[in-house]
Design a protein around this motif. Structure first.
Motif, PDB file in Angstrom:
ATOM      1  N   ALA A 183       0.812  -1.223   0.000  1.00 32.35           N
ATOM      2  CA  ALA A 183       0.000   0.000   0.000  1.00 32.35           C
ATOM      3  C   ALA A 183       0.842   1.268   0.000  1.00 32.35           C
ATOM      4  CB  ALA A 183      -0.936   0.011   1.208  1.00 32.35           C
ATOM      5  N   ALA A 184       2.163   1.131   0.120  1.00 32.30           N
ATOM      6  CA  ALA A 184       3.054   2.288   0.221  1.00 32.30           C
ATOM      7  C   ALA A 184       3.428   2.776  -1.180  1.00 32.30           C
ATOM      8  CB  ALA A 184       4.292   1.935   1.031  1.00 32.30           C
ATOM      9  N   ARG A 185       2.484   3.466  -1.801  1.00 35.24           N
ATOM     10  CA  ARG A 185       2.653   3.947  -3.167  1.00 35.24           C
ATOM     11  C   ARG A 185       2.304   5.426  -3.252  1.00 35.24           C
ATOM     12  NH1 ARG A 185       2.963  -0.206  -6.824  1.00 35.24           N
ATOM     13  NH2 ARG A 185       2.668  -2.284  -5.920  1.00 35.24           N
ATOM     14  N   PRO A 186       2.932   6.167  -4.162  1.00 35.78           N
ATOM     15  CA  PRO A 186       2.602   7.581  -4.307  1.00 35.78           C
ATOM     16  C   PRO A 186       1.109   7.774  -4.555  1.00 35.78           C
ATOM     17  CG  PRO A 186       4.535   7.035  -5.615  1.00 35.78           C
ATOM     18  CD  PRO A 186       3.972   5.738  -5.123  1.00 35.78           C
ATOM     19  N   GLY A 187       0.521   8.736  -3.861  1.00 34.09           N
ATOM     20  CA  GLY A 187      -0.901   9.010  -4.000  1.00 34.09           C
ATOM     21  C   GLY A 187      -1.743   8.354  -2.936  1.00 34.09           C
ATOM     22  N   ASN A 188      -1.286   7.212  -2.406  1.00 29.49           N
ATOM     23  CA  ASN A 188      -1.955   6.635  -1.245  1.00 29.49           C
ATOM     24  C   ASN A 188      -1.631   7.464  -0.014  1.00 29.49           C
ATOM     25  OD1 ASN A 188      -3.163   4.612  -2.660  1.00 29.49           O
ATOM     26  ND2 ASN A 188      -1.953   2.938  -1.827  1.00 29.49           N
ATOM     27  N   ARG A 189      -2.302   7.138   1.075  1.00 29.67           N
ATOM     28  CA  ARG A 189      -2.090   7.874   2.319  1.00 29.67           C
ATOM     29  C   ARG A 189      -1.616   6.923   3.407  1.00 29.67           C
ATOM     30  NH1 ARG A 189      -4.108  13.102   2.279  1.00 29.67           N
ATOM     31  NH2 ARG A 189      -5.274  13.649   0.383  1.00 29.67           N
ATOM     32  N   LEU A 190      -1.090   7.521   4.478  1.00 29.54           N
ATOM     33  CA  LEU A 190      -0.625   6.683   5.584  1.00 29.54           C
ATOM     34  C   LEU A 190      -1.736   5.798   6.124  1.00 29.54           C
ATOM     35  CD1 LEU A 190       1.754   9.019   7.616  1.00 29.54           C
ATOM     36  CD2 LEU A 190       2.367   6.986   6.300  1.00 29.54           C
ATOM     37  N   GLY A 191      -2.967   6.289   6.079  1.00 25.80           N
ATOM     38  CA  GLY A 191      -4.093   5.479   6.524  1.00 25.80           C
ATOM     39  C   GLY A 191      -4.269   4.217   5.707  1.00 25.80           C
ATOM     40  N   ASP A 192      -3.920   4.262   4.422  1.00 20.75           N
ATOM     41  CA  ASP A 192      -4.002   3.063   3.578  1.00 20.75           C
ATOM     42  C   ASP A 192      -2.984   2.019   4.020  1.00 20.75           C
ATOM     43  OD1 ASP A 192      -6.017   3.990   1.637  1.00 20.75           O
ATOM     44  OD2 ASP A 192      -4.480   5.428   1.053  1.00 20.75           O
ATOM     45  N   VAL A 193      -1.801   2.488   4.396  1.00 21.19           N
ATOM     46  CA  VAL A 193      -0.748   1.578   4.864  1.00 21.19           C
ATOM     47  C   VAL A 193      -1.166   0.943   6.187  1.00 21.19           C
ATOM     48  CG1 VAL A 193       1.658   1.426   5.620  1.00 21.19           C
ATOM     49  CG2 VAL A 193       1.050   2.875   3.668  1.00 21.19           C
ATOM     50  N   GLY A 194      -1.593   1.782   7.127  1.00 18.50           N
ATOM     51  CA  GLY A 194      -1.997   1.262   8.434  1.00 18.50           C
ATOM     52  C   GLY A 194      -3.210   0.359   8.353  1.00 18.50           C
TER      53      GLY A 194
END
Length: 260
Positions: free
Chosen positions: A137-148
């Motif tokens: 999920a750690a991709r440009p345009g995603n957010r930290l919330g997507d990673v968590g």
């Protein structure tokens, strides 16, 4: 302040990452019943210094070890000791890093000591899967919330607790840079990820409650209910082409994730 890295700087960070990964792998290779965590620590320091690196943890904030060695219900920040002897059926989380040319690599893995109970092996498997899902999920345009969220959703689907008080972080010339990278969150929320960010993604997952307690030495963190915890971590660069793993050795091949 978030310090974005250039492609050349990301490339330079790979050597610190490689050496950090080598130290972690070599420590894992000698884990067996009867060994002390201090022996593991000395082995890691020998490997890092043999290749001209500097142990990133040793002396950091006064921490005395090259590795953090956290056994069973210890989540993170265990201090290596000659008095902590591993036994058959234990698990141990090893967190270590190296500095090379001023750049830091930071990584962790939880290892079984001999044969462990199937339910404990499942905790290790799921926590590793949480890490890979978060990395994806750690991709440009995603957010930290997507990673968590990627981490939290998978862990909680298995009934596990996700530690809140301790999180991942940016990595660069300092071991802990902005931003904080929680292992929980909501999709599409939080800081937007941008190309050039370098972060440590490190799920800390508990078999029982997510609540923690502090040890008596000012460093150690344990589960409040005494149940086991696992910890996996890699340093990752966010690039236009997707996440790049930095704390890996050249021959490393990322495992294929299961669909569930």
């Amino acid at each position: 302040m978030i310090i974005r890295k250039t492609p050349a700087e990301i490339e330079a960070m790979k050597e610190a990452g490689r050496l950090s990964a080598k130290a972690l792998r070599e420590v894992g290779r000698i884990i067996e019943p009867g060994i002390s965590t201090l022996e593991l620590d000395r082995h890691a320091e020998k490997i890092i210094r043999a290749e001209g690196g500097i142990p990133a943890f040793k002396g950091y904030g006064g921490f005395p070890g090259t590795i953090c060695s956290s056994v069973n219900d210890q989540i993170v920040h265990g201090i290596p000791s000659k008095d902590v002897i591993l036994h058959e059926g234990d698990i141990i989380s090893i967190d270590t890093g190296a500095i090379v040319d001023g750049w830091v690599g930071d990584n962790a893995w939880t290892y079984p000591v001999g044969r462990i109970k199937p339910e404990v092996q499942k905790l290790l498997d799921v926590t590793e899967e949480c890490m890979w899902r978060a990395i994806s999920a750690a991709r440009p345009g995603n957010r930290l919330g997507d990673v968590g969220h990627a981490c939290q959703e998978h862990a909680e689907a298995h009934g596990y607790g996700v530690v809140r008080e301790y999180v991942g972080h940016g990595v660069g010339r300092d071991m802990h840079e902005d931003p904080n990278v929680p292992n929980y969150g909501h999709r599409h929320m939080g800081l937007r990820l941008e190309e050039g960010m370098v972060i440590a993604i490190e799920p800390m997952i508990c078999m029982g409650t997510r609540k923690t307690r502090a040890g008596n030495d000012g460093w150690l963190v344990l589960t409040r209910d005494g149940k086991p915890a696992a910890h996996f971590e890699k340093t990752v660069a966010i690039t236009e082409g997707g996440p790049i793993l930095l704390t890996v050795e050249p021959e490393y091949r990322r495992p294929v994730m299961k669909k569930n």
